[in-house]
Design a protein around this motif. Sequence first.
Motif, PDB file in Angstrom:
ATOM      1  N   TYR A  77     -24.440  -7.850  37.032  1.00 56.16           N
ATOM      2  CA  TYR A  77     -23.059  -6.656  36.516  1.00 56.16           C
ATOM      3  C   TYR A  77     -21.903  -7.735  36.273  1.00 56.16           C
ATOM      4  O   TYR A  77     -21.791  -9.006  37.419  1.00 56.16           O
ATOM      5  N   ALA A  78     -21.178  -7.753  35.368  1.00 55.74           N
ATOM      6  CA  ALA A  78     -20.154  -7.937  34.891  1.00 55.74           C
ATOM      7  C   ALA A  78     -18.732  -7.109  35.861  1.00 55.74           C
ATOM      8  O   ALA A  78     -18.496  -6.208  35.405  1.00 55.74           O
ATOM      9  N   ARG A  79     -17.368  -8.238  35.786  1.00 58.16           N
ATOM     10  CA  ARG A  79     -16.599  -6.902  36.507  1.00 58.16           C
ATOM     11  C   ARG A  79     -15.178  -7.774  36.109  1.00 58.16           C
ATOM     12  O   ARG A  79     -14.897  -9.214  35.711  1.00 58.16           O
ATOM     13  N   ASP A  80     -13.985  -7.098  35.598  1.00 60.70           N
ATOM     14  CA  ASP A  80     -12.792  -8.166  35.300  1.00 60.70           C
ATOM     15  C   ASP A  80     -12.362  -8.441  36.609  1.00 60.70           C
ATOM     16  O   ASP A  80     -12.323  -7.789  37.662  1.00 60.70           O
ATOM     17  N   ILE A  81     -11.935 -10.152  36.317  1.00 54.66           N
ATOM     18  CA  ILE A  81     -10.552 -10.484  37.126  1.00 54.66           C
ATOM     19  C   ILE A  81      -9.409  -9.358  37.973  1.00 54.66           C
ATOM     20  O   ILE A  81      -9.224  -9.741  37.152  1.00 54.66           O
ATOM     21  N   GLY A  82      -9.432  -9.088  38.661  1.00 50.64           N
ATOM     22  CA  GLY A  82      -8.284  -9.055  38.156  1.00 50.64           C
ATOM     23  C   GLY A  82      -8.278  -6.743  38.556  1.00 50.64           C
ATOM     24  O   GLY A  82      -7.553  -5.939  39.685  1.00 50.64           O
ATOM     25  N   ALA A  83     -10.023  -6.563  38.474  1.00 51.17           N
ATOM     26  CA  ALA A  83     -10.073  -5.087  39.479  1.00 51.17           C
ATOM     27  C   ALA A  83     -10.091  -4.807  40.532  1.00 51.17           C
ATOM     28  O   ALA A  83     -10.911  -5.997  41.449  1.00 51.17           O
ATOM     29  N   LYS A  84     -10.122  -3.399  40.866  1.00 51.22           N
ATOM     30  CA  LYS A  84     -10.303  -3.185  42.347  1.00 51.22           C
ATOM     31  C   LYS A  84     -11.163  -2.252  42.486  1.00 51.22           C
ATOM     32  O   LYS A  84     -10.838  -1.172  41.606  1.00 51.22           O
ATOM     33  N   VAL A  85     -12.112  -1.156  43.918  1.00 50.94           N
ATOM     34  CA  VAL A  85     -12.306  -0.414  43.640  1.00 50.94           C
ATOM     35  C   VAL A  85     -11.984   0.078  45.019  1.00 50.94           C
ATOM     36  O   VAL A  85     -11.016   0.055  46.680  1.00 50.94           O
ATOM     37  N   SER A  86     -10.749   1.073  45.232  1.00 49.60           N
ATOM     38  CA  SER A  86      -9.901   1.997  45.732  1.00 49.60           C
ATOM     39  C   SER A  86     -10.178   3.149  45.696  1.00 49.60           C
ATOM     40  O   SER A  86     -10.178   4.295  44.762  1.00 49.60           O
TER      41      SER A  86
ATOM     42  N   ASP B  52      -9.299   0.799  40.163  1.00 50.57           N
ATOM     43  CA  ASP B  52      -7.326   0.679  39.784  1.00 50.57           C
ATOM     44  C   ASP B  52      -7.424  -1.951  39.660  1.00 50.57           C
ATOM     45  O   ASP B  52      -9.046  -1.938  39.789  1.00 50.57           O
ATOM     46  N   TYR B  53      -5.976  -1.754  39.866  1.00 52.54           N
ATOM     47  CA  TYR B  53      -6.383  -2.732  39.255  1.00 52.54           C
ATOM     48  C   TYR B  53      -5.133  -3.766  40.654  1.00 52.54           C
ATOM     49  O   TYR B  53      -4.311  -2.973  40.843  1.00 52.54           O
ATOM     50  N   GLU B  54      -5.316  -4.950  39.673  1.00 55.70           N
ATOM     51  CA  GLU B  54      -4.707  -5.258  41.060  1.00 55.70           C
ATOM     52  C   GLU B  54      -3.029  -5.751  41.056  1.00 55.70           C
ATOM     53  O   GLU B  54      -3.223  -5.423  39.285  1.00 55.70           O
ATOM     54  N   ILE B  55      -1.635  -5.686  40.900  1.00 49.48           N
ATOM     55  CA  ILE B  55      -0.147  -6.337  40.853  1.00 49.48           C
ATOM     56  C   ILE B  55      -0.258  -6.865  40.592  1.00 49.48           C
ATOM     57  O   ILE B  55      -1.100  -8.494  41.055  1.00 49.48           O
ATOM     58  N   ASP B  56       0.562  -7.527  39.795  1.00 43.18           N
ATOM     59  CA  ASP B  56       0.541  -8.949  38.525  1.00 43.18           C
ATOM     60  C   ASP B  56       2.046  -9.758  40.076  1.00 43.18           C
ATOM     61  O   ASP B  56       3.103  -9.572  38.891  1.00 43.18           O
ATOM     62  N   ASN B  57       1.274 -10.432  40.655  1.00 41.33           N
ATOM     63  CA  ASN B  57       2.113 -10.973  41.650  1.00 41.33           C
ATOM     64  C   ASN B  57       2.792 -12.650  41.002  1.00 41.33           C
ATOM     65  O   ASN B  57       2.035 -13.371  39.908  1.00 41.33           O
ATOM     66  N   THR B  58       1.694 -13.909  41.828  1.00 41.38           N
ATOM     67  CA  THR B  58       1.039 -14.912  41.543  1.00 41.38           C
ATOM     68  C   THR B  58      -0.242 -15.512  41.486  1.00 41.38           C
ATOM     69  O   THR B  58      -0.348 -16.748  41.552  1.00 41.38           O
ATOM     70  N   GLN B  59      -0.763 -14.893  41.823  1.00 46.38           N
ATOM     71  CA  GLN B  59      -2.191 -14.649  41.838  1.00 46.38           C
ATOM     72  C   GLN B  59      -3.040 -15.037  40.720  1.00 46.38           C
ATOM     73  O   GLN B  59      -4.125 -15.899  40.389  1.00 46.38           O
TER      74      GLN B  59
END
Length: 448
Positions: free
Chosen positions: A258-267, A272-279
Motif C-alpha cells: 500500500y502507498a500513502r501520501d506523505i502528509g495524509a493521516k487517518v482520524s 485527513d491531512y497534516e497542517i502545513d507547518n515546517t515539517q
Amino acid sequence: MKKSNQGCSIKCSIIILNYQGEKVIAETVNSVLNSDFNKNNYEIIIVDNCSTDNSRTIIDKLVTKLPNNIRKLYLDTNHGFAGGNNPGIKIARGKYVVLLNNDCVVDIDWLSYLYKTITSSSNIFSVTSKLLIYPKYFKLELPIETLDVLTSCTLVSSHFLKFSKNNKINIPVDFLKQIELNVPFDSKQDKQIKLELCFADSPSTELCSQIKRIDFIKKIFIKDKTIQITIDIQNKYIIDNAFNKVQNAGTMVFQDGYARDIGAKVSQNHQDYEIDNTQYHEQLPVYAFCGAAVMLNVHILKKIGYLDETFFMYYEDVEISERARLAGYQNIFCPKAISRHLHAFSSLEWSPFFIYNVERGRLVHTFYHFPLTVFIKEYIVFLGKSIVIFLKSFNQNTINTTNLNVSTNIISSLPKLSRTKLKYSRIYQTNAINKNYKNIINGYWYTL
C-alpha cells in the motif's frame, strides 16, 4: 496531432490530462499561464480523455486564444491516467515533461522551482510538487455543553463548492468542553461563507450566546435543532490564523504494497491531512512521486519506459518511480514548488471506482516489484477479505462485489502481468528487488 518542428526553445511540456473537468480546467490552465516562467520556454498540451461534459468547448476556446502556448489532443475513449498521459508525452517537444491534474491550481513560481531542481542533476528522474489541499482552513472553536451534541457540520456557501461535492466538515470525537472544527474556504474568492450546525436536540441558550460573541461571525440564524452562521472571511483573525493542509509531500510505500501520501493521516476513520507547518520544508529524495503535479526527465523516461497502461488509475506513478529507482535514478520532493489540489475530483474518493482501482493497482505493483512470496501472501489476505465483504453485503442485500472483482481480475490478468514481470526481472535483478523490500521493512524511507 503531428509533432511540430518548431519550438526548439521549449524546455518543458506541461501535459494536463482532463476528464469531465468543465468546472476546473480553465482555472488550472490559467494558473500555469500566470507562471513567472518564460512563456517561450514551455508549452501546454491538454489531453482530453473523452469527456462528455462541456470540457472540449472550453479547451477549444483556450487553444484558439493562445495557439502558441496551448495544444490539444482529443482521445476517442477514456484511457485512464497512464493511457491518457502517454500520448501527450509522445508528442511533447520539451526535454522535460510535467504531468498536471486538471484539478490543480499552481503557484506563480511552481514551474520555475520544478525546472531548477530537475536540471541540478542528470540523475534526477522526477521532481514532485508540494501538494496542498485546495482550500485554506481556519479553526472554529465551539464551547459545547453536555446537552449540545453536534451531529453534523456542513459548508453550505463558499466559492470552493463550485469545485467540490464534499461539503461535510469532520467533527472530532475526543473533546471535553470544546469542539475545534477545521473549516475550509476559498482564500482567493470568498468574502463570506455559511456553515450549518446540526444538533441532536435544540442547542442551549448559552451555546447560542457564545457563538454570537465570536468576532468573525456576522450573522446567526437559529431554527429548531440547527444553527446557520455567516462568517466574515476577511476578518483579521481569520487572515492572520488561516492555514494550509498538506495532501502530498511525496509518496511512501509499506511492506504490504500500500502507498500513502506523505502528509495524509487517518482520524476517527476519516482521511485527513497534516497542517502545513515546517515539517515538509526540506528538499529530499522520496520513494515515489505523486502524478498530480510532477516534472519528469524525458531522456530517462525513454530509457525505463513510459507509464504502464496496465494501471487505469492509481499506482502507475508509484510503479514507474520504482523502475526509476531500481535503475539508479532519484525521485525528489521540492517543497517550494506548490500546487493546490482538489483531491480525487474525477474519481470521487472511496467510491467503488476509486476502491477498485486503488486495490487492483496495489496488487499489480506488488506483483511487479516485490518478492513473489509477498505478493502471494497479500493476494490471499485480500481474497479472504473480499469474500467476507461480499458475504456480509449479500446478507444485508447490498451486494458489494468491488473487492471480489479485483481478486478475479488479478487472476485473469496473470498471463499478461507475468510477461511484464519477466521483462522487468531481466532489467532489475532479484537481489535489487529484495534489497528494496528490505529497505521498506527496515524503515529506510521513513527516516530520511
